[in-house]
Design an enzyme around this catalytic site. Structure first.
Site: not given
Length: 677
Positions: A400, A525
């Site tokens: 992250c 994605r």
């Protein structure tokens, strides 16, 4: 990814509203006959597809404006100057229609609809659930107990069909359902389809819920973590954690009737957990204490995680919710993982965080991802999950990049904190009865790779599998993923399996990735832009999916969302909100039949184009108002209150993703973390 092109920075503001735009870097190559200008594109949508403007496009904009540039990115004109470069005094004689000055800054006067707007007079849950017992609070209850009065103020139904009633034979939301007309009798009673309801009485389709008794104990800090504390004591004494001997476990730590997982016979549940079993847990055991109850599983006896060659759907914060994962499973995803959950929030019993751990019955290989910065909280959280939820693996988020996580020492920061990282991995591996996996990036800084040094250490610490995203924290999405470096890391990690992640949007991209020697690929994605990507990879073909088929996918997502979040006002709002969030990604997909060159690259943004029908053009719009128009084609109708709420949500999502076409900025990644359930 390294798909035959050099690593290409995308800092150029390549926009494409003309035929020449298709030749620019970062712009999808669309056939000239479909290209159009920004003005013609929006005129066509406003005309609702009745008249199709001329498809001929201009090479450039005579005014010198970049039409591909969103309004928020336009350069502010000098005060007192028009777009023609003249002053206001010189422009007055032309008597041009006066245009309203575009507002900037915070729009504090926008219509703001709170989630509780529709339910000022909320009905008591005891009446909704049709409980035989009276309301526990009696006269002190702040909710309504008069169903007739509630129905007088309740907004009109949104549609004639209730998904929950048709799927399960009974709607648990009763009169509060926004589709209540489908299952309310003449006297307001909630109807039940006995055959479907009996079928629904089987094991629940969604598991890993939080038990109310456990939630209260977590909030009061009454839960004891014997095995985690033992591992932490060994860390403080400088000893590596080892298998927990039976003599080291205090007597009475195994509560009578404590929940056990089928594959973790050695799970001990402290007395602090009480004797109640969560409704989604396996059958409670009883009888004399056996060796199976106290002997710790050895690492060689742990459940194996063999997912080589399988398609792994990445844990996507906000968009990777349970309804979206069901869509991806239907199209061929093999492995799914819940959204990133913060370990401290789980230990505090926050319902919103525990909702991220829910698992649908169609998810046959499912894991959860944890984020944390310290060994004590991560180890305790791992022990808590090992005895309360059903998962096939637990993943540690070490990738992250956002500041909120990084500055607290979590996410990518753990790559530079090797001591803490080791304690987290070893501690969690000791208390878990399922495999432990890790997701990392190439490093923190752009040109300082760390993954190849960490992978051998992770293998020695007992990690079952590592997923490597081929970008650094600083890089974000400004460059392509480095698959050459991933290929080097495969050799460094051997024999531990390594999954690769980054820039996969077609079966060619997936084939090229597998040639690097990775054990499998993770798709992030690419699944958001086209969830049917899993089918394309398995069938090795390009799917020219029609706009009606894409709308059917959105209908299914809406039905799954109403099942998951509920069919009352709050559930409908939440479903529509996450639908708008997903539409902000779907609009970047370019249909196969419109492309000059296959496949579309993930870093290529579409120019303005007119599709083969009105719906296909509408789905290409990046305006929030058009996303709302798409949402109105789904099971709910265009209720005025819901439209106000959707407009507010859509505008926020559009602002979060508002950066020039042809570029990939940090705004896109931050959008993953803009909203939380």
């Amino acid at each position: 990814m390294a798909e035959g092109t050099a690593e290409a920075p995308l800092e150029n503001g390549g926009g494409g509203d003309s035929g020449a735009g298709a030749l620019e870097r970062g712009v999808a190559p669309i056939k000239p006959q479909y290209l159009t200008t920004k003005e013609q594109f929006h005129q066509f949508l406003e005309a609702k597809g009745q008249e199709k403007p001329c498809r001929e496009t201009e090479v450039g904009d005579s005014a010198g404006n970049n039409l591909a540039e969103p309004e928020a990115k336009r350069i502010r004109l000098e005060d007192g100057q028009t777009e023609d470069g003249q002053t206001e005094e010189a422009a007055e004689p032309r008597e041009q229609p006066q245009t309203q000055k575009r507002a900037r800054g915070q729009n504090k006067g926008r219509p703001h609809v709170k989630p509780t707007h529709y339910d000022k007079n909320r009905l008591c849950p005891s009446l909704i659930q049709e409980s035989a017992a009276k309301c526990f609070f009696g006269d002190r209850c702040r909710f309504l107990h008069d169903v007739g009065r509630y129905l007088e103020t309740k907004p009109a139904d949104l549609g004639p069909r209730c998904v929950l009633f048709e799927t399960f034979g009974r709607c648990p939301y009763g009169v509060t359902c926004r589709f209540a007309g489908a299952h309310l009798g003449p006297e307001g009673q909630n109807l039940v389809q006995e055959e479907l309801a009996a079928r629904g009485a089987q094991p629940p389709s969604v598991r890993n819920g939080l038990d109310k008794v456990l939630q209260q104990q977590l909030r009061k800090r009454e839960v004891r973590f014997e095995r985690a504390e033992l591992a932490l004591r060994r860390f403080s004494q400088g000893q590596p954690p080892g298998p927990t001997p039976a003599a080291a476990v205090p007597e009475g730590t195994v509560a009578k009737g404590a929940p056990r997982q089928d594959n973790c016979g050695a799970q001990q549940v402290p007395t602090g957990l009480g004797t109640s079993t969560p409704p989604n847990s396996p059958v409670r055991t009883c009888g004399p204490l056996t060796d199976e109850d106290v002997v710790r599983l050895r690492p060689c006896e742990k459940k194996r995680l063999d997912i080589r060659g399988k398609l792994y759907l990445a844990p996507l914060t906000t968009c990777g919710n349970l309804p979206f994962r069901r869509i991806c499973k239907r199209f061929g995803a093999d492995v799914t993982c819940g959204e990133m959950a913060v370990c401290t929030n789980l230990l505090q019993g926050q319902m919103s965080e525990w909702a991220l751990l829910k698992r649908h019955q169609c998810e046959d290989i499912f894991g959860v991802q944890l984020e944390g910065a310290f060994p004590d909280t991560m180890t305790k959280c791992a022990e808590l999950l090992s005895r309360t939820v059903e998962v096939d693996f637990v993943d540690i988020n070490v990738g992250c990049p956002i500041d909120l996580v990084y500055k607290k020492g979590g996410g990518c920061a753990l790559m530079n904190r090797s001591t803490k990282f080791q304690q987290i991995v070893r501690g969690m591996n000791q208390v878990l009865d399922v495999p432990l996996t890790v997701k990392i990036r190439t490093g923190v800084q752009e040109r300082v790779n760390l993954a190849h040094r960490l992978l051998p250490e992770l293998r020695d610490w007992g990690v079952a599998l590592v997923t490597l995203h081929g970008r650094s924290r600083e890089q974000r999405y400004t460059k392509l993923a480095d698959w050459q470096y991933i290929e080097e890391c495969v050799k460094a990690a051997s024999p531990m399996p390594l999954f690769g992640n980054g820039d996969i949007l077609s079966f060619e991209d997936a084939n090229h990735a597998m040639q690097t020697g990775v054990a499998g690929i993770m798709i992030a994605r690419g699944a958001l832009l086209k969830p049917w990507l899993f089918t394309e990879i398995k069938e090795q073909r390009h799917w020219d999916i029609s706009s009606s088929e894409r709308l059917d996918i959105l209908r299914d997502f809406t039905s799954y969302g109403l099942e998951h979040w509920g069919s009352d006002t709050q559930g409908v709002e939440k479903t529509r909100r996450f639908l708008l969030e997903w539409l902000s990604f779907l609009c970047r997909y370019v249909p196969v039949g419109l492309l000059e060159r296959l496949p579309q690259r993930i870093n290529e943004r579409p120019p303005y184009y007119l599709g083969r029908d009105y719906l296909e053009t509408l789905m290409a719009s990046q305006k929030a108002a058009d996303w709302i128009r798409i949402s109105e084609m789904l099971p709910w109708t265009s209720a005025p209150q819901l439209r106000l709420l959707a407009e507010a949500q859509g505008q926020r999502i559009q602002v979060a993703s508002g950066f020039p076409r042809g570029t990939v900025g940090r705004g896109e990644y931050n959008k993953f973390y803009s909203f939380k359930i």
